[in-house]
Design a protein around this motif. Structure first.
Motif, PDB file in Angstrom:
ATOM      1  N   SER A  25       0.909  -0.858  -0.171  1.00 11.64           N
ATOM      2  CA  SER A  25       0.107   0.500   0.069  1.00 11.64           C
ATOM      3  C   SER A  25       0.745   1.088   0.277  1.00 11.64           C
ATOM      4  O   SER A  25       2.025   0.984   0.373  1.00 11.64           O
ATOM      5  CB  SER A  25      -1.371  -0.075   1.135  1.00 11.64           C
ATOM      6  N   CYS A  26      -0.101   2.667  -0.076  1.00 11.94           N
ATOM      7  CA  CYS A  26       0.581   4.044  -0.171  1.00 11.94           C
ATOM      8  C   CYS A  26       0.021   4.461   0.364  1.00 11.94           C
ATOM      9  O   CYS A  26       0.200   5.381  -0.230  1.00 11.94           O
ATOM     10  CB  CYS A  26       0.917   4.072  -1.659  1.00 11.94           C
ATOM     11  N   HIS A  27      -0.432   4.358   1.224  1.00 14.48           N
ATOM     12  CA  HIS A  27      -0.868   5.613   1.726  1.00 14.48           C
ATOM     13  C   HIS A  27      -0.576   6.708   2.341  1.00 14.48           C
ATOM     14  O   HIS A  27      -1.077   7.836   2.670  1.00 14.48           O
ATOM     15  CB  HIS A  27      -1.942   5.114   3.010  1.00 14.48           C
ATOM     16  N   ARG A  28       0.755   6.670   2.661  1.00 10.16           N
ATOM     17  CA  ARG A  28       1.555   7.367   3.380  1.00 10.16           C
ATOM     18  C   ARG A  28       1.985   8.300   2.504  1.00 10.16           C
ATOM     19  O   ARG A  28       2.518   9.349   2.212  1.00 10.16           O
ATOM     20  CB  ARG A  28       2.589   6.391   4.291  1.00 10.16           C
ATOM     21  N   ALA A  29       1.590   7.962   0.845  1.00 12.28           N
ATOM     22  CA  ALA A  29       2.191   8.906  -0.071  1.00 12.28           C
ATOM     23  C   ALA A  29       0.741   9.520  -0.706  1.00 12.28           C
ATOM     24  O   ALA A  29       1.185  10.291  -1.720  1.00 12.28           O
ATOM     25  CB  ALA A  29       2.741   8.481  -1.504  1.00 12.28           C
ATOM     26  N   ARG A  30       0.048   9.833  -0.269  1.00 13.07           N
ATOM     27  CA  ARG A  30      -2.029  10.252  -0.434  1.00 13.07           C
ATOM     28  C   ARG A  30      -1.195  11.875  -0.364  1.00 13.07           C
ATOM     29  O   ARG A  30      -0.771  12.490   0.251  1.00 13.07           O
ATOM     30  CB  ARG A  30      -2.619   9.682   0.689  1.00 13.07           C
ATOM     31  N   HIS A  57      -5.891   6.144  -4.200  1.00 16.12           N
ATOM     32  CA  HIS A  57      -4.685   5.663  -3.187  1.00 16.12           C
ATOM     33  C   HIS A  57      -3.774   5.844  -4.500  1.00 16.12           C
ATOM     34  O   HIS A  57      -4.019   5.248  -5.653  1.00 16.12           O
ATOM     35  CB  HIS A  57      -4.663   5.557  -2.394  1.00 16.12           C
ATOM     36  N   CYS A  90       5.284   4.153  -4.920  1.00 19.21           N
ATOM     37  CA  CYS A  90       4.186   5.094  -4.762  1.00 19.21           C
ATOM     38  C   CYS A  90       3.656   5.448  -6.166  1.00 19.21           C
ATOM     39  O   CYS A  90       4.695   6.546  -6.198  1.00 19.21           O
ATOM     40  CB  CYS A  90       3.996   5.834  -4.180  1.00 19.21           C
TER      41      CYS A  90
END
Length: 92
Positions: A25-30, A57, A90
């Motif tokens: 997942s790439c949630h921190r790069a949103r 996302h 990401c």
């Protein structure tokens, strides 16, 4: 590790190759775009079409690829460019 013939590229080979892929997942790069799109989708203020899949996302995708070489059943070396992931990031 996968058989070359299972790659779906039409090569007839009994060789097994290492197919590297990206996941996670790439949630921190949103970005603000991702946050806004997620909110609008949840509130049903926009709706994807019947055949669309909208992602709010970033996606973990290859940013660099590597070629894979193998021998086919006619004992000929084949090389497929940009087949296996060499680096991931990401994207979106």
């Amino acid at each position: 590790m996968v058989k070359v013939r299972d790659l779906g590229l039409g090569f007839n080979s009994d060789e097994i190759v290492l197919f590297k892929y990206c996941s996670g997942s790439c949630h921190r790069a949103r970005s603000n775009y991702d946050l806004t799109l997620g909110t609008l989708l949840r509130q049903q203020l926009i709706a994807p079409g019947p055949q669309e899949r909208v992602l709010s996302h970033p996606c973990c995708r290859p940013t660099r690829y590597e070629a894979v070489s193998f021998m086919d059943v006619q004992n000929t070396w084949q090389t497929v460019e940009k087949l296996s992931a060499a680096e991931c990031s990401c994207i979106g």
